[in-house]
Design an enzyme around this catalytic site. Structure first.
Site, mmCIF file in Angstrom:
data_model
loop_
_atom_site.group_PDB
_atom_site.id
_atom_site.type_symbol
_atom_site.label_atom_id
_atom_site.label_comp_id
_atom_site.label_asym_id
_atom_site.label_seq_id
_atom_site.Cartn_x
_atom_site.Cartn_y
_atom_site.Cartn_z
ATOM 1 N N ASP A 111 0.816 -1.216 0.000
ATOM 2 C CA ASP A 111 0.000 0.000 0.000
ATOM 3 C C ASP A 111 0.850 1.267 0.000
ATOM 4 O OD1 ASP A 111 -2.230 -1.580 0.007
ATOM 5 O OD2 ASP A 111 -2.588 -1.424 2.166
ATOM 6 N N ASP A 170 -4.767 14.124 20.723
ATOM 7 C CA ASP A 170 -3.566 14.060 19.892
ATOM 8 C C ASP A 170 -3.778 14.590 18.489
ATOM 9 O OD1 ASP A 170 -2.232 12.992 22.003
ATOM 10 O OD2 ASP A 170 -2.063 10.966 21.208
ATOM 11 N N THR A 214 -9.725 1.897 5.866
ATOM 12 C CA THR A 214 -9.127 0.666 6.388
ATOM 13 C C THR A 214 -7.685 0.886 6.830
ATOM 14 O OG1 THR A 214 -8.534 0.043 4.109
ATOM 15 C CG2 THR A 214 -10.578 -0.867 5.004
ATOM 16 N N ALA A 215 -7.277 2.144 6.935
ATOM 17 C CA ALA A 215 -5.899 2.457 7.318
ATOM 18 C C ALA A 215 -5.862 3.072 8.718
ATOM 19 C CB ALA A 215 -5.277 3.374 6.269
ATOM 20 N N SER A 220 -7.378 5.565 10.141
ATOM 21 C CA SER A 220 -8.681 5.833 10.748
ATOM 22 C C SER A 220 -9.255 4.589 11.421
ATOM 23 C CB SER A 220 -9.660 6.356 9.684
ATOM 24 O OG SER A 220 -10.940 6.569 10.227
ATOM 25 N N SER A 274 -7.561 2.109 12.695
ATOM 26 C CA SER A 274 -6.785 1.865 13.909
ATOM 27 C C SER A 274 -7.210 2.792 15.043
ATOM 28 C CB SER A 274 -5.289 2.061 13.624
ATOM 29 O OG SER A 274 -4.821 1.107 12.697
#
Length: 274
Positions: free
Chosen positions: A53, A155, A166-167, A169, A171
């Site tokens: 990716d 943060d 699916t990246a 965000s 997590s």
């Protein structure tokens, strides 16, 4: 047809796949060029990206700006954005040599400090650590179409496309969106309030990011690349770019099958690493 092959210059894992791919091109009389940096990309009809990716993210914006269809072959680790695995070279070439469908993915356009930055996955506004500071959290207020959404203390925040859902965000607790949904996601990072939750909003909207109460500068990252540090005097907005990235997809492409496979693979690999 002329095909461009984009490779990650930071690793050699792609080499066996590239060698097999170029051999197949020569056997079929397909013209090709190889690139190792986004600025090298010329004007091929199709751009094949060899890597994971991260490699696709390096090439995607340039391909989108130039209107070049993109196909990913995984020679990295997870490969959410790739269409084929490394051993499926023949299938990949068969696909681009025939009639194929392409799926448009929206791109974020971030304007900050008088400059424009683009992201296929996400734009992240994140606190900058200051040694000796009593408080390193930031307060970022978000306005969508002129209406205040919330003030996020923590943060920072993530603004994600469906591709990026699916990246980072994900997590941070954000939802997964299918690629065809015309929306963006606003996800807080380690918020200091229980009422701060991810928000899905229309990609027709314009978000203004207010840093006037941030106390210190905020770092902007687009698809993991550092774009600069911005503070209370900077005008910052996020909207959909006027171009998209076109991903070539096979007829048997199924988002949910791929999602389940990749998430299970990610879980196993991370579990083994521990």
């Amino acid at each position: 047809m002329k095909v461009g092959v984009f490779c990650n210059s930071q690793t050699k894992k792609y080499q066996p796949i590239r060698d097999g791919l170029l051999k197949t091109f020569k056997a079929r009389g397909i013209a090709f060029e190889t690139y190792f940096a986004p600025e090298e990309i010329a004007s091929p009809d199709v751009l094949i990206v060899l890597g994971g990716d991260g490699t696709i993210l390096k090439a995607a914006i340039e391909a989108g700006k130039r209107g070049i269809d993109l196909l990913g072959i995984n020679s990295g680790n997870l490969g959410f954005l790739t269409e084929f695995e490394g051993e499926q070279i023949e299938k990949a070439v068969d696909l681009i040599a025939g009639k194929y469908e392409a799926e448009e993915r929206s791109v974020l356009c971030v304007r900050a400090g008088g400059k424009e930055f683009f992201a296929l996955n996400e734009a992240v506004f994140q606190r900058r650590y200051r040694e000796g500071a009593d408080d390193n959290v930031v307060e970022i207020s978000a306005f969508i179409d002129g209406k205040k959404v919330d003030a996020f203390v923590g943060d920072g925040i993530i603004v994600s496309t469906p591709t990026g859902s699916t990246a980072y965000s994900l997590s941070a607790g954000g939802p997964i969106l299918t690629p065809d949904i015309r929306a963006f996601i606003l996800t807080p990072i380690c918020a200091h309030s229980l009422h701060n939750r991810p928000i899905v909003y229309s990609d027709e909207s314009v978000m203004r990011v207010d840093l006037s109460e941030a106390k210190n500068e905020v770092s902007l990252f687009c698809d993991g690349r550092f774009c600069g540090a911005f503070g209370e005097e900077d005008l910052v907005s996020v909207k959909r770019a006027d171009f998209s990235v076109r991903f070539i997809k096979s007829k048997d492409n199924n988002f949910f099958d791929k999602l389940l496979f990749k998430l299970n693979k990610w879980s196993v690999e991370r579990g083994n690493a521990l």
